[in-house]
Design an enzyme around this catalytic site. Structure first.
Site, PDB file in Angstrom:
ATOM      1  N   ASN A   1      -0.649   7.970  -1.876  1.00 23.18           N
ATOM      2  CA  ASN A   1      -1.095   6.841  -2.664  1.00 23.18           C
ATOM      3  C   ASN A   1      -1.246   7.134  -3.969  1.00 23.18           C
ATOM      4  O   ASN A   1      -2.215   7.834  -4.522  1.00 23.18           O
ATOM      5  CB  ASN A   1      -2.478   6.276  -2.108  1.00 23.18           C
ATOM      6  CG  ASN A   1      -2.533   4.684  -2.188  1.00 23.18           C
ATOM      7  OD1 ASN A   1      -2.152   4.271  -3.629  1.00 23.18           O
ATOM      8  ND2 ASN A   1      -3.058   3.852  -1.533  1.00 23.18           N
TER       9      ASN A   1
ATOM     10  N   LYS B   1       0.537  -9.393   0.464  1.00 24.77           N
ATOM     11  CA  LYS B   1      -0.968  -8.967  -0.175  1.00 24.77           C
ATOM     12  C   LYS B   1      -1.430 -10.151  -0.980  1.00 24.77           C
ATOM     13  O   LYS B   1      -0.653 -10.489  -1.933  1.00 24.77           O
ATOM     14  CB  LYS B   1      -0.736  -7.810  -0.914  1.00 24.77           C
ATOM     15  CG  LYS B   1      -1.874  -7.114  -1.892  1.00 24.77           C
ATOM     16  CD  LYS B   1      -1.396  -5.917  -2.420  1.00 24.77           C
ATOM     17  CE  LYS B   1      -2.417  -4.973  -2.883  1.00 24.77           C
ATOM     18  NZ  LYS B   1      -2.154  -3.993  -3.922  1.00 24.77           N
TER      19      LYS B   1
ATOM     20  N   GLU C   1       3.443   5.289  -2.094  1.00 26.93           N
ATOM     21  CA  GLU C   1       2.487   3.920  -1.769  1.00 26.93           C
ATOM     22  C   GLU C   1       2.017   3.627  -3.404  1.00 26.93           C
ATOM     23  O   GLU C   1       1.291   4.520  -3.819  1.00 26.93           O
ATOM     24  CB  GLU C   1       1.427   4.075  -1.067  1.00 26.93           C
ATOM     25  CG  GLU C   1       1.945   4.613   0.449  1.00 26.93           C
ATOM     26  CD  GLU C   1       0.769   4.853   1.280  1.00 26.93           C
ATOM     27  OE1 GLU C   1       0.990   5.503   2.300  1.00 26.93           O
ATOM     28  OE2 GLU C   1      -0.397   4.399   1.090  1.00 26.93           O
TER      29      GLU C   1
HETATM   30  O1  LIG Z   1      -4.629  -2.433  -4.030  1.00 26.03           O
HETATM   31  C1  LIG Z   1      -5.810  -1.984  -4.228  1.00 26.03           C
HETATM   32  O2  LIG Z   1      -6.358  -2.497  -5.234  1.00 26.03           O
HETATM   33  C2  LIG Z   1      -6.326  -1.268  -3.109  1.00 26.03           C
HETATM   34  C3  LIG Z   1      -7.726  -0.825  -3.613  1.00 26.03           C
HETATM   35  C4  LIG Z   1      -8.574   0.005  -2.760  1.00 26.03           C
HETATM   36  C5  LIG Z   1      -7.840   0.484  -1.622  1.00 26.03           C
HETATM   37  C6  LIG Z   1      -6.566   0.269  -1.160  1.00 26.03           C
HETATM   38  C7  LIG Z   1      -5.991  -0.550  -2.079  1.00 26.03           C
HETATM   39  N1  LIG Z   1      -4.571  -1.091  -1.798  1.00 26.03           N
HETATM   40  C8  LIG Z   1      -3.849  -0.822  -0.778  1.00 26.03           C
HETATM   41  C9  LIG Z   1      -2.502  -0.570  -0.602  1.00 26.03           C
HETATM   42  O3  LIG Z   1      -2.548   0.817  -0.424  1.00 26.03           O
HETATM   43  C10 LIG Z   1      -1.761  -1.158  -1.638  1.00 26.03           C
HETATM   44  O4  LIG Z   1      -1.779  -2.545  -1.174  1.00 26.03           O
HETATM   45  C11 LIG Z   1      -0.136  -0.755  -1.381  1.00 26.03           C
HETATM   46  O5  LIG Z   1       0.064   0.605  -1.353  1.00 26.03           O
HETATM   47  C12 LIG Z   1       0.775  -1.502  -2.200  1.00 26.03           C
HETATM   48  O6  LIG Z   1       0.342  -1.325  -3.505  1.00 26.03           O
HETATM   49  P1  LIG Z   1       0.920  -2.073  -4.812  1.00 26.03           P
HETATM   50  O7  LIG Z   1       2.356  -2.053  -4.528  1.00 26.03           O
HETATM   51  O8  LIG Z   1       0.316  -1.427  -5.952  1.00 26.03           O
HETATM   52  O9  LIG Z   1       0.582  -3.505  -4.645  1.00 26.03           O
END
Ligand SMILES: O=C(O)c1ccccc1NCC(=O)[C@H](O)[C@H](O)COP(=O)(O)O
Length: 259
Positions: free
Chosen positions: A186, A56, A216
């Site tokens: 999520n 990411k 998630e």
């Molecule tokens: O990450 C965001 O800001 C986001 C915003 C809107 C829709 C989706 C988003 N993220 C996608 C994901 O689901 C995350 O990248 C994934 O769950 C990992 O999350 P993290 O560990 O908090 O980076």
């Protein structure tokens, strides 16, 4: 309009353009199209850690997470760390990802790969298969029950696993069907971007047992995993916590060693 509505609106335009540039017949000719896929759901059922590590660069909630690391090094690092699978964001406008990232990850590791995308058309599922994915994500908030059924059954015919993502009880009730493998909750509130593990905890009891449960977003320490396991979670999708470091593979390895 919330962020998902905005992304989906742009995605419809993008997919229309992509379809006009690359016909499905070309996607089906990809050398990767007929490769045997690897099941993430099976890996999670048989794993001690359950970590799905994400590549990411940025997101709507964080303008820069990591710009300097290439996909190849990160994929190799995650594999070496012993994660169960890797998630690759392929949206360009909001996350800085691409299908090339997925292809590079495929060439760099043997992990099951999740195409993390806002899927609104069967065409994107063919793209996922043609670029080496093993799993697709379907987001209940942007799809009708009929679309979830159509897309998940289409993915299953291509031997892809399906991870269905929900944010609340209503989305969960709308979506449950046999063509899904994993149900992901999520933890990120899409209006405020605040993350809370309470979302995963509160929905866990209404997820039927036949689905692998995945939590998630917003997982930043091993205590979170220890808190979520008693609720039946076997998968944990982690992006920012690893990607904000200089060496996401090493960071995932240390994380797993403490579990
Ligand atoms: O990450 C965001 O800001 C986001 C915003 C809107 C829709 C989706 C988003 N993220 C996608 C994901 O689901 C995350 O990248 C994934 O769950 C990992 O999350 P993290 O560990 O908090 O980076």
């Amino acid at each position: 309009m919330n962020i998902l509505d905005k992304i989906t609106l742009d995605k419809r335009k993008e997919v229309t353009l992509r379809k006009s540039l690359i016909p499905t017949s070309q996607l089906e000719k990809s050398v990767l199209f007929n490769r045997p896929t690897i099941s993430l759901a099976n890996n999670l059922k048989n794993s001690k850690s359950g970590i799905i590590a994400e590549y990411k660069r940025r997101s709507p909630s964080k303008s820069v997470i990591n710009n300097g690391l290439n996909v190849q090094d990160v994929a190799k690092g995650y594999e070496n760390a012993g994660v169960c699978g890797m998630s690759v964001l392929t949206d360009g406008k909001y996350f800085g990802g691409s299908l090339d990232d997925l292809l590079t990850a495929r060439g760099s590791c043997n992990l099951p790969l999740l195409r993390k995308e806002f899927i609104i058309d069967e065409y994107q599922i063919l793209e996922a298969k043609a670029h080496g994915a093993d799993v697709i994500l379907l987001i209940a908030a942007i799809l009708s029950r009929d679309e979830i059924k159509l897309f998940s059954e289409f993915a299953k015919r291509l031997n892809l696993d399906v991870l269905l993502e929900v944010h609340n009880e209503e989305e969960l009730h709308k979506s449950v069907m046999p063509s899904l493998d994993m149900l992901g909750v999520n933890n990120r509130n899409l209006k405020t971007f605040a993350v809370s593990l309470e979302t995963s905890k509160s929905l866990s009891s209404i997820i039927p047992d036949e689905f692998v449960k995945v939590s998630e977003s917003g997982i930043s320490n091993i205590e979170a995993i220890k808190e979520l396991r008693p609720y039946g979670y076997q998968g944990f999708l982690i992006g920012e916590n690893f990607m904000k470091t200089d060496n996401p593979g090493e960071s995932a390895k240390n994380f797993i060693s403490l579990l």
